[in-house]
Write a protein that holds these residues in place. Structure first.
Motif, PDB file in Angstrom:
ATOM      1  N   GLN A 113       0.810  -1.218   0.000  1.00 49.84           N
ATOM      2  CA  GLN A 113       0.000   0.000   0.000  1.00 49.84           C
ATOM      3  C   GLN A 113       0.842   1.266   0.000  1.00 49.84           C
ATOM      4  OE1 GLN A 113      -2.417  -0.750   3.469  1.00 49.84           O
ATOM      5  NE2 GLN A 113      -3.970  -1.725   2.216  1.00 49.84           N
ATOM      6  N   GLN A 114       1.892   1.268  -0.797  1.00 51.00           N
ATOM      7  CA  GLN A 114       2.734   2.456  -0.901  1.00 51.00           C
ATOM      8  C   GLN A 114       2.162   3.382  -1.962  1.00 51.00           C
ATOM      9  OE1 GLN A 114       5.506   3.165   1.081  1.00 51.00           O
ATOM     10  NE2 GLN A 114       4.479   1.520   2.159  1.00 51.00           N
ATOM     11  N   LYS A 115       1.786   4.584  -1.573  1.00 49.09           N
ATOM     12  CA  LYS A 115       1.105   5.473  -2.510  1.00 49.09           C
ATOM     13  C   LYS A 115       1.991   5.926  -3.658  1.00 49.09           C
ATOM     14  CE  LYS A 115      -2.304   7.372   0.685  1.00 49.09           C
ATOM     15  NZ  LYS A 115      -1.802   6.756   1.924  1.00 49.09           N
ATOM     16  N   TRP A 116       3.285   5.960  -3.457  1.00 44.68           N
ATOM     17  CA  TRP A 116       4.107   6.530  -4.518  1.00 44.68           C
ATOM     18  C   TRP A 116       4.175   5.655  -5.748  1.00 44.68           C
ATOM     19  CZ3 TRP A 116       8.589   3.809  -5.792  1.00 44.68           C
ATOM     20  CH2 TRP A 116       9.080   2.919  -4.837  1.00 44.68           C
ATOM     21  N   ARG A 117       3.655   4.434  -5.640  1.00 41.35           N
ATOM     22  CA  ARG A 117       3.697   3.575  -6.803  1.00 41.35           C
ATOM     23  C   ARG A 117       2.660   3.983  -7.843  1.00 41.35           C
ATOM     24  NH1 ARG A 117      -0.629   0.370  -7.736  1.00 41.35           N
ATOM     25  NH2 ARG A 117       0.102  -1.331  -9.032  1.00 41.35           N
ATOM     26  N   ALA A 118       1.621   4.748  -7.416  1.00 46.98           N
ATOM     27  CA  ALA A 118       0.422   4.885  -8.243  1.00 46.98           C
ATOM     28  C   ALA A 118       0.700   5.472  -9.616  1.00 46.98           C
ATOM     29  CB  ALA A 118      -0.624   5.731  -7.519  1.00 46.98           C
ATOM     30  N   SER A 119       1.540   6.484  -9.725  1.00 47.12           N
ATOM     31  CA  SER A 119       1.667   7.078 -11.051  1.00 47.12           C
ATOM     32  C   SER A 119       2.717   6.388 -11.904  1.00 47.12           C
ATOM     33  CB  SER A 119       1.990   8.563 -10.927  1.00 47.12           C
ATOM     34  OG  SER A 119       3.077   8.721 -10.062  1.00 47.12           O
ATOM     35  N   ILE A 120       3.636   5.659 -11.310  1.00 39.90           N
ATOM     36  CA  ILE A 120       4.735   5.099 -12.107  1.00 39.90           C
ATOM     37  C   ILE A 120       4.583   3.617 -12.389  1.00 39.90           C
ATOM     38  CG2 ILE A 120       6.398   6.829 -11.398  1.00 39.90           C
ATOM     39  CD1 ILE A 120       7.469   4.907  -9.384  1.00 39.90           C
ATOM     40  N   ASN A 121       3.548   2.975 -11.844  1.00 36.60           N
ATOM     41  CA  ASN A 121       3.533   1.522 -11.983  1.00 36.60           C
ATOM     42  C   ASN A 121       3.303   1.058 -13.410  1.00 36.60           C
ATOM     43  OD1 ASN A 121       0.809   2.366 -11.548  1.00 36.60           O
ATOM     44  ND2 ASN A 121       0.243   0.241 -11.312  1.00 36.60           N
ATOM     45  N   ARG A 122       2.541   1.818 -14.195  1.00 43.51           N
ATOM     46  CA  ARG A 122       2.329   1.324 -15.553  1.00 43.51           C
ATOM     47  C   ARG A 122       3.585   1.483 -16.407  1.00 43.51           C
ATOM     48  NH1 ARG A 122      -2.948   2.911 -17.390  1.00 43.51           N
ATOM     49  NH2 ARG A 122      -3.544   1.395 -15.818  1.00 43.51           N
ATOM     50  N   PHE A 123       4.329   2.553 -16.197  1.00 47.66           N
ATOM     51  CA  PHE A 123       5.623   2.683 -16.866  1.00 47.66           C
ATOM     52  C   PHE A 123       6.479   1.484 -16.529  1.00 47.66           C
ATOM     53  CE2 PHE A 123       6.377   6.559 -19.026  1.00 47.66           C
ATOM     54  CZ  PHE A 123       5.510   7.499 -18.493  1.00 47.66           C
ATOM     55  N   ALA A 124       6.480   1.168 -15.232  1.00 44.33           N
ATOM     56  CA  ALA A 124       7.325   0.071 -14.778  1.00 44.33           C
ATOM     57  C   ALA A 124       6.884  -1.242 -15.408  1.00 44.33           C
ATOM     58  CB  ALA A 124       7.274  -0.019 -13.257  1.00 44.33           C
ATOM     59  N   GLU A 125       5.569  -1.471 -15.478  1.00 41.78           N
ATOM     60  CA  GLU A 125       5.088  -2.715 -16.075  1.00 41.78           C
ATOM     61  C   GLU A 125       5.408  -2.774 -17.561  1.00 41.78           C
ATOM     62  OE1 GLU A 125       0.940  -2.729 -15.175  1.00 41.78           O
ATOM     63  OE2 GLU A 125       1.361  -2.646 -13.033  1.00 41.78           O
ATOM     64  N   ALA A 126       5.298  -1.625 -18.232  1.00 42.98           N
ATOM     65  CA  ALA A 126       5.629  -1.608 -19.660  1.00 42.98           C
ATOM     66  C   ALA A 126       7.109  -1.884 -19.850  1.00 42.98           C
ATOM     67  CB  ALA A 126       5.278  -0.252 -20.261  1.00 42.98           C
ATOM     68  N   MET A 127       7.936  -1.318 -18.971  1.00 47.46           N
ATOM     69  CA  MET A 127       9.366  -1.584 -19.039  1.00 47.46           C
ATOM     70  C   MET A 127       9.613  -3.082 -18.887  1.00 47.46           C
ATOM     71  SD  MET A 127      12.367  -0.102 -16.590  1.00 47.46           S
ATOM     72  CE  MET A 127      12.102  -1.197 -15.193  1.00 47.46           C
ATOM     73  N   THR A 128       8.874  -3.703 -17.944  1.00 40.26           N
ATOM     74  CA  THR A 128       9.001  -5.154 -17.753  1.00 40.26           C
ATOM     75  C   THR A 128       8.713  -5.904 -19.035  1.00 40.26           C
ATOM     76  OG1 THR A 128       8.406  -5.114 -15.423  1.00 40.26           O
ATOM     77  CG2 THR A 128       7.950  -7.134 -16.592  1.00 40.26           C
ATOM     78  N   ILE A 129       7.583  -5.582 -19.650  1.00 44.93           N
ATOM     79  CA  ILE A 129       7.188  -6.367 -20.825  1.00 44.93           C
ATOM     80  C   ILE A 129       8.172  -6.163 -21.966  1.00 44.93           C
ATOM     81  CG2 ILE A 129       5.385  -6.608 -22.555  1.00 44.93           C
ATOM     82  CD1 ILE A 129       3.432  -5.983 -20.226  1.00 44.93           C
ATOM     83  N   CYS A 130       8.539  -4.915 -22.222  1.00 44.78           N
ATOM     84  CA  CYS A 130       9.502  -4.661 -23.303  1.00 44.78           C
ATOM     85  C   CYS A 130      10.829  -5.360 -23.004  1.00 44.78           C
ATOM     86  CB  CYS A 130       9.736  -3.166 -23.466  1.00 44.78           C
ATOM     87  SG  CYS A 130       8.261  -2.240 -23.907  1.00 44.78           S
ATOM     88  N   ALA A 131      11.261  -5.358 -21.740  1.00 42.45           N
ATOM     89  CA  ALA A 131      12.543  -5.973 -21.388  1.00 42.45           C
ATOM     90  C   ALA A 131      12.475  -7.487 -21.510  1.00 42.45           C
ATOM     91  CB  ALA A 131      12.945  -5.584 -19.965  1.00 42.45           C
TER      92      ALA A 131
END
Lengths: 475, 180
Positions: A112-130
């Motif tokens: 429940q860390q709030k700071w994840r909310a805006s960056i998580n989709r970038f991070a997930e996209a980075m995962t998939i591309c990587a």
């Protein structure tokens, strides 16, 4: 728009003061509009410039792959005994980047860390591309890549099965599972945002597309109830998956007998190094993206600060790994292992090792300084340095032990060929190409998560006199 | 069973939406649902939803199936059908088999969670009547809506009146076959 928050550097504010998570705060309609805008308007010249440049890189990649397939793996620098070199290094490097993406998305939602909310989709996209990049290398470095599918257990007319006691078979299962589960998790998070895009689609064609993609999502609280449960369950599964996949990758090496490879520190150490590289790459991607798409109000200095802290933290984990493997070598008194590590510090590849230590252990220490953690330029410098350092770390853990194993008569130098370099550079171009497509086509910031965070922060600010723990909305 | 007649109304905030839901429930209206751009705290209790057992049960069954299938496949292939001597390791190398069984567990559990969600939420459903309400796009933006499903038109008229009394805007009836 409201004025930007006062710069702590200029006002002499205490650096320990909480930085805002959300600047504005924007209304929900403003959030919807600004966050959907990048995927709804036409691409600008910067996007096109980068896209064309990366397309050129992809062209080079394809050319190198065709050359490789036509001529066989003799065109790579691999030799005996260094039978694994650039391709496997690139596999480990790319899969590592994927893991930080999943960590940010999955583990942080569970905490429940709030700071994840805006960056998580970038991070997930980075995962998939990587992970897509990672998945190519095991196929490319096969002598007969047309038979790569033999690793899958299917009823073959040859009446043979793959051998499940091998880490390479585990790799195939782990990477395939990781790619599929990452895609599923990403899609699950996207369903509500596809619905938002549907409701604001400018043309009927786009509306139909988003409607199909969102499966008719009505934003019903009943839907949210089940969705949240499914999302948290998949997040928990993703967390468990990250650790297992990286451990399996590390076991490609640690289950072998080679001195320098055969050490039990590898699974946790590779997990740490994966997170390390991933956070650094995320910073390199976020800083330009937030500037280009004017997302500074949702990806704030607080996010840069937290991500840099994670880079610093994982730098310590990785440095601990270096310490442990050298300590084990010395304490174990095995002359071959001692010889292998001594060769790393002083031998043929020492310059790469020292560069690795400089970029992964020394450079991140600058992040103890708060001002540098919120600096955009320094984030990119450290991020790029760490990304390079992690590559060097993988390389110096793979090639020097192979080059310097038990018998001196087996020792041989290694050098990459242009094909190795083209494949490495090409995979970076392909990653960028895929990531640019993601930025263009998909809402890059999760609207519902961010609205929820905004609501919670606003509520906390209204209810308390003193701000609650994360109530950092700047009015 | 005939499709219910829906009445929908928009509220300014999540709290107002929930107050309306609680009041409607107290007055005896059945088929209630609330809509908003994010999960509102308290919505679960107001709507009388418990834990999402479907997703949990689905995930658990997926997990068990995935682990078992992964293990059985490896065991049968390497220990029964075509055992080979690899470094004198036993053909039934259960420590090695654990790893891919674990991956199978996660893969099947994740997909089971997804399909359980679709089942529980009755998705995909691109033509639900409520989607046709005028202004319903705000449900994914900044609006909070309540829908009441009624068996007949008289009950629906009462529901619409009630929604209006509670401060709803854009109160309107929506029916099956009228979606956009």
């Amino acid at each position: 728009m409201t004025a930007p928050p006062p710069d702590p550097r200029e006002e002499g504010r205490d650096a320990l003061d909480p930085l805002p998570l959300l600047v504005g705060p924007p209304t929900e309609e403003e959030l919807t509009r600004t966050l959907l805008a990048p995927s709804q308007r036409r691409a600008g010249w910067i996007w096109w410039g980068l896209f064309l440049a990366s397309s050129g890189g992809v062209g080079l990649y394809v050319a190198a792959i065709v050359w490789l397939f036509l001529n066989g793996i003799g065109v790579l620098g691999n030799n005996i005994p260094v039978a694994w070199a650039f391709p496997i290094t690139n596999l480990v490097w790319w899969i590592g980047f994927g893991h930080a993406g999943t960590l940010i998305s999955a583990i942080l939602v569970l905490f429940q860390q709030k700071w994840r909310a805006s960056i998580n989709r970038f991070a997930e996209a980075m995962t998939i591309c990587a992970v897509i990049q990672a998945g190519m290398f095991p196929i490319l470095h096969l002598g007969r890549p047309e038979y790569a599918y033999w690793i899958v257990p299917y009823p073959s007319s040859l009446a043979v099965w793959p051998q499940f006691r091998s880490a390479l078979t585990w790799d195939a299962g782990a990477i395939a599972t990781y790619l599929l589960v990452s895609l599923l998790f990403w899609y699950l998070g996207l369903i509500p945002d596809f619905a938002a895009a549907r409701d604001r689609a400018p043309t009927k064609g786009k509306r139909l597309f988003w409607a199909a993609a969102s499966l008719g999502w009505r934003s019903s609280q009943t839907h949210w109830h089940h969705w949240r449960s499914a999302y948290l369950l998949v997040a928990a599964l993703g967390t468990a998956l990250v650790v297992s996949v990286e451990s399996i990758i590390s076991m490609d090496f640690s289950i072998a007998q080679l001195p320098g490879w055969h050490t039990t520190i590898f699974p946790p150490y590779y997990v740490a190094s994966a997170m390390f590289g991933g956070f650094a790459l995320l910073l390199c991607l976020l800083v330009p993206a937030r500037a280009g798409y004017r997302l500074e109000h949702v990806i704030t200095e607080k996010h840069l600060d937290v991500l840099n802290r994670m880079v610093l933290l994982f730098s310590w984990f990785v440095s601990y790994g270096y310490l442990q493997e050298n300590f084990f070598a010395w304490y174990g008194s095995d002359r071959y292992e001692i010889g292998s590590f001594a060769a790393l510090w002083t031998g043929r590849f020492a310059w790469l090792w020292w560069a690795c230590v400089a970029t992964t252990t020394v450079l991140p220490q600058t992040l103890w300084v708060a001002r540098l953690r919120t600096s955009r330029a320094w984030s990119v410098v450290v991020g790029a340095g760490v990304v390079l350092g992690v590559w060097l770390e993988q390389f110096t853990h793979i090639v020097p032990p192979l080059s310097h194993d038990f018998l001196p008569s087996s020792w041989r130098p290694y050098g990459p060929t242009w094909v190795d370099l083209a494949l490495t550079g090409g995979s970076m171009a392909f990653f960028l190409w895929l990531f640019l497509l993601f930025l263009k086509l998909v809402p890059a910031i999760p609207l519902s998560d961010l609205k929820e965070v905004r609501h919670e922060l606003g509520k906390a600010a209204r209810e308390g006199g003193a701000p609650a723990e994360d109530a950092e909305v700047v009015a | 069973m005939t499709a219910p007649h829906y009445a929908v109304g928009e509220f300014a905030s999540g709290e107002e939406m929930l107050a309306a839901v609680r009041e409607l429930r107290r007055l005896g209206f059945g088929d209630l649902d609330a809509y908003g751009p994010y999960p509102v705290e308290g919505a679960r209790e107001a709507l009388g939803l418990g834990t999402s057992w479907i997703t949990r049960a689905g995930t658990l069954s997926g997990a068990i199936f995935g682990a078992a299938a992964g293990y059985v496949v490896q065991w049968w292939m390497n220990a029964i059908d075509w055992p080979i001597d690899v470094g004198n390791r036993p053909p039934h190398a259960w420590p090695a088999f654990i790893l891919l069984s674990y991956e199978g567990l996660i893969l099947c559990a994740a997909f089971a969670a997804f399909f359980a969600l679709l089942f529980a939420a009755r998705l995909p459903n691109l033509h639900h009547p409520v989607l046709g309400a005028e202004g319903f796009e705000s449900a994914t933006g900044s609006g909070f809506w309540v829908s009441v499903g009624s068996a007949d038109r008289e009950e629906r008229i009462r529901a619409m009146k009630q929604l209006g009394l509670m401060g709803a805007r854009k109160v309107q009836p929506v029916d099956e076959g009228e979606t956009g």
